[in-house]
Design a protein around this motif. Structure first.
Motif, PDB file in Angstrom:
ATOM      1  N   ILE A 228      39.331  32.542  35.491  1.00  0.00           N
ATOM      2  CA  ILE A 228      38.112  32.513  34.686  1.00  0.00           C
ATOM      3  C   ILE A 228      38.457  32.255  33.216  1.00  0.00           C
ATOM      4  O   ILE A 228      39.296  32.938  32.640  1.00  0.00           O
ATOM      5  CB  ILE A 228      37.342  33.846  34.826  1.00  0.00           C
ATOM      6  CG1 ILE A 228      36.832  34.017  36.251  1.00  0.00           C
ATOM      7  CG2 ILE A 228      36.175  33.904  33.838  1.00  0.00           C
ATOM      8  CD1 ILE A 228      36.239  35.389  36.528  1.00  0.00           C
ATOM      9  N   GLY A 229      37.813  31.250  32.634  1.00  0.00           N
ATOM     10  CA  GLY A 229      37.991  30.943  31.221  1.00  0.00           C
ATOM     11  C   GLY A 229      39.051  29.903  30.912  1.00  0.00           C
ATOM     12  O   GLY A 229      39.130  29.424  29.777  1.00  0.00           O
ATOM     13  N   LYS A 230      39.861  29.542  31.881  1.00  0.00           N
ATOM     14  CA  LYS A 230      40.956  28.610  31.615  1.00  0.00           C
ATOM     15  C   LYS A 230      40.447  27.264  31.105  1.00  0.00           C
ATOM     16  O   LYS A 230      41.051  26.646  30.215  1.00  0.00           O
ATOM     17  CB  LYS A 230      41.797  28.410  32.874  1.00  0.00           C
ATOM     18  CG  LYS A 230      43.035  27.547  32.653  1.00  0.00           C
ATOM     19  CD  LYS A 230      43.873  27.444  33.912  1.00  0.00           C
ATOM     20  CE  LYS A 230      45.120  26.605  33.681  1.00  0.00           C
ATOM     21  NZ  LYS A 230      45.951  26.489  34.903  1.00  0.00           N
ATOM     22  N   SER A 231      39.318  26.813  31.638  1.00  0.00           N
ATOM     23  CA  SER A 231      38.779  25.507  31.253  1.00  0.00           C
ATOM     24  C   SER A 231      38.297  25.476  29.809  1.00  0.00           C
ATOM     25  O   SER A 231      38.113  24.401  29.234  1.00  0.00           O
ATOM     26  CB  SER A 231      37.633  25.113  32.187  1.00  0.00           C
ATOM     27  OG  SER A 231      36.570  26.057  32.097  1.00  0.00           O
ATOM     28  N   GLY A 232      38.098  26.653  29.199  1.00  0.00           N
ATOM     29  CA  GLY A 232      37.604  26.697  27.824  1.00  0.00           C
ATOM     30  C   GLY A 232      38.680  26.828  26.776  1.00  0.00           C
ATOM     31  O   GLY A 232      38.376  26.974  25.580  1.00  0.00           O
ATOM     32  N   LEU A 233      39.939  26.769  27.176  1.00  0.00           N
ATOM     33  CA  LEU A 233      41.032  27.042  26.245  1.00  0.00           C
ATOM     34  C   LEU A 233      41.404  25.862  25.363  1.00  0.00           C
ATOM     35  O   LEU A 233      42.092  26.036  24.351  1.00  0.00           O
ATOM     36  CB  LEU A 233      42.269  27.505  27.028  1.00  0.00           C
ATOM     37  CG  LEU A 233      42.126  28.833  27.773  1.00  0.00           C
ATOM     38  CD1 LEU A 233      43.376  29.103  28.610  1.00  0.00           C
ATOM     39  CD2 LEU A 233      41.894  29.972  26.797  1.00  0.00           C
TER      40      LEU A 233
ATOM     41  N   ASN B  94      44.458  37.376  40.558  1.00  0.00           N
ATOM     42  CA  ASN B  94      45.045  36.210  39.887  1.00  0.00           C
ATOM     43  C   ASN B  94      43.992  35.217  39.429  1.00  0.00           C
ATOM     44  O   ASN B  94      44.229  34.429  38.508  1.00  0.00           O
ATOM     45  CB  ASN B  94      46.025  35.515  40.840  1.00  0.00           C
ATOM     46  CG  ASN B  94      47.313  35.103  40.164  1.00  0.00           C
ATOM     47  OD1 ASN B  94      47.606  35.527  39.046  1.00  0.00           O
ATOM     48  ND2 ASN B  94      48.095  34.284  40.827  1.00  0.00           N
ATOM     49  N   THR B  95      42.815  35.233  40.041  1.00  0.00           N
ATOM     50  CA  THR B  95      41.739  34.314  39.651  1.00  0.00           C
ATOM     51  C   THR B  95      40.868  34.882  38.531  1.00  0.00           C
ATOM     52  O   THR B  95      40.006  34.173  38.002  1.00  0.00           O
ATOM     53  CB  THR B  95      40.833  33.991  40.848  1.00  0.00           C
ATOM     54  OG1 THR B  95      40.129  35.181  41.261  1.00  0.00           O
ATOM     55  CG2 THR B  95      41.632  33.458  42.022  1.00  0.00           C
ATOM     56  N   VAL B  96      41.105  36.147  38.168  1.00  0.00           N
ATOM     57  CA  VAL B  96      40.263  36.832  37.182  1.00  0.00           C
ATOM     58  C   VAL B  96      40.956  36.975  35.837  1.00  0.00           C
ATOM     59  O   VAL B  96      40.316  36.906  34.783  1.00  0.00           O
ATOM     60  CB  VAL B  96      39.839  38.221  37.711  1.00  0.00           C
ATOM     61  CG1 VAL B  96      38.923  38.931  36.718  1.00  0.00           C
ATOM     62  CG2 VAL B  96      39.148  38.095  39.062  1.00  0.00           C
ATOM     63  N   VAL B  97      42.272  37.188  35.831  1.00  0.00           N
ATOM     64  CA  VAL B  97      43.019  37.441  34.595  1.00  0.00           C
ATOM     65  C   VAL B  97      43.956  36.282  34.288  1.00  0.00           C
ATOM     66  O   VAL B  97      44.274  35.460  35.147  1.00  0.00           O
ATOM     67  CB  VAL B  97      43.827  38.748  34.705  1.00  0.00           C
ATOM     68  CG1 VAL B  97      42.895  39.940  34.906  1.00  0.00           C
ATOM     69  CG2 VAL B  97      44.855  38.670  35.839  1.00  0.00           C
ATOM     70  N   SER B  98      44.441  36.227  33.039  1.00  0.00           N
ATOM     71  CA  SER B  98      45.332  35.148  32.628  1.00  0.00           C
ATOM     72  C   SER B  98      46.784  35.403  33.027  1.00  0.00           C
ATOM     73  O   SER B  98      47.609  34.490  32.963  1.00  0.00           O
ATOM     74  CB  SER B  98      45.268  34.971  31.106  1.00  0.00           C
ATOM     75  OG  SER B  98      45.898  36.056  30.437  1.00  0.00           O
ATOM     76  N   HIS B  99      47.119  36.630  33.423  1.00  0.00           N
ATOM     77  CA  HIS B  99      48.485  36.981  33.789  1.00  0.00           C
ATOM     78  C   HIS B  99      48.961  36.182  35.008  1.00  0.00           C
ATOM     79  O   HIS B  99      48.179  35.919  35.919  1.00  0.00           O
ATOM     80  CB  HIS B  99      48.577  38.461  34.158  1.00  0.00           C
ATOM     81  CG  HIS B  99      47.980  39.404  33.162  1.00  0.00           C
ATOM     82  ND1 HIS B  99      46.650  39.366  32.806  1.00  0.00           N
ATOM     83  CD2 HIS B  99      48.529  40.441  32.477  1.00  0.00           C
ATOM     84  CE1 HIS B  99      46.406  40.330  31.931  1.00  0.00           C
ATOM     85  NE2 HIS B  99      47.525  40.981  31.704  1.00  0.00           N
TER      86      HIS B  99
END
Length: 361
Positions: A264-269, A69-74
């Protein structure tokens, strides 16, 4: 000369007249009887697709859900066993490393299906970011994948397996041994039509393929028609419409990002510089990948990522990234090698008569 991998069906394709070409490092069939013929057959009857080039990973162990859950956006908290979900694997900046479907096999047990060209990169990235103590395995080489798509696909599947699969709902799946070996039957696909994806032992792929191909309602379909089918529905292709330099929000897929937890990556959206738009072009002249997209005053605003003649619609369609501030523009010009083509922004899907979500039970 490039050394290409083969699938369990590659020899069959060649023996049956397929035009072959490299794709994702594999020797794959582009067409058999012609792209338009295969496209229309899938829209009206049933087509089978060799998708054995895709990558499949298995993850299990106590804490697998929390770790993944911490690796993918699902949102895995709401993904129950027997259901699957589309989403993204992002880099730290929010760019798309890959798009993938995650299958919940059981509590803390998952199968991840990734694009073949991204297989090793994805595996390394996920493995590096999972907590210790989980079992994470690449099972791609031992897994075959055959898709059957089209309005008659359910009837063909029922005939093949001698049992009814009418109960299976969209983006649901079951594990079965009704064919004499373990197989996952998933009501998913990439065409917009009613369809099923079969995950089975690679050693059994040719046997099942031949049985499907022997049905009068079925034709083998190459990558050419697969591309026109998916584009008519507006489904993006990784490496063209999706890439590491664009976020899901820029790709028009922000509605898949429903998870509240951090990944990962959520902060860059938040930063949206470009937007993926759908374009309709009158006539048969086709826009191509990398063609420039201009505003009516001639100023460049973006580039075509996917473009094709749409057999179901009778004109050209395309996807393109344009500057975010121009995303509401209704009229554009596509600059091809030979002409400047007027283009009108369209809504998705281009083709609205697909059967993918129809009730079958």
């Amino acid at each position: 000369m490039e050394s290409l991998a083969t699938t369990p069906l590659s020899e069959w394709h060649r023996e049956n007249g397929a035009k072959m070409a490299p794709f994702a490092g594999f020797d794959m069939p582009v067409q058999y009887k012609g792209i338009i013929v295969e496209h229309k057959h899938t829209r009206s009857k049933a087509g089978i697709f060799d998708i054995c080039h895709m990558g499949e990973f298995k993850l299990s162990g106590a804490g697998a859900k929390a770790g993944l859950n911490t690796v993918v956006s699902h949102d895995l908290e709401t993904l129950a066993p027997g259901k699957c979900r589309y989403g993204f694997l992002l880099n730290e900046a929010g760019g798309i490393n890959d798009d993938l479907i995650i299958y919940c096999l059981a509590e803390d047990e998952y199968m991840l299906v990734v694009n073949g060209a991204c297989r090793q990169k994805d595996f390394n990235h996920i493995a590096a970011n999972l907590p210790k103590g989980l079992t994470f395995t690449d099972v791609s080489d031992e897994t075959g994948k055959i898709d059957i798509q089209g309005p008659e696909s359910l009837d063909v599947l029922n005939t093949l397996l001698g049992s009814s699969w009418n109960h299976l709902k969209y983006f649901n799946f079951e594990v079965t041994d009704c064919a004499g070996f373990p197989m996952i039957i998933s009501r998913t696909g990439y065409t917009g039509e009613l369809g099923y994806e079969l995950y089975l032992p690679a050693s059994k792929a040719l046997e099942i393929w031949k049985k499907l191909a022997a049905d009068d309602r079925v034709e083998p379909i190459g990558l050419g028609a697969r591309d026109t089918l998916r584009l008519e529905i507006g489904y993006p292709l990784y490496g063209q419409d999706l890439d590491e330099n664009h976020t899901p929000k820029e790709a028009g897929a922000g509605f898949f990002l429903k998870k509240e937890t951090e990944y990962i990556g959520k902060s860059g959206l938040a930063d949206v510089k470009e937007s993926l738009v759908a374009l309709s072009i009158d006539g048969r002249r086709t826009a191509r990948h990398h063609d420039e997209v201009l505003l009516p005053n001639g100023e460049k605003t973006g580039v075509i990522t996917s473009g094709s003649f749409a057999p179901s619609l009778g004109h050209c369609i395309a996807l393109a990234y344009v500057r975010a501030e121009d995303a509401e523009q209704k009229e554009f010009i596509v600059k091809t090698a030979r002409a400047e083509l007027p283009a009108h922004q369209s809504s998705l899907p281009f083709f609205t008569e697909g059967t993918a979500r129809q009730k079958t039970d």
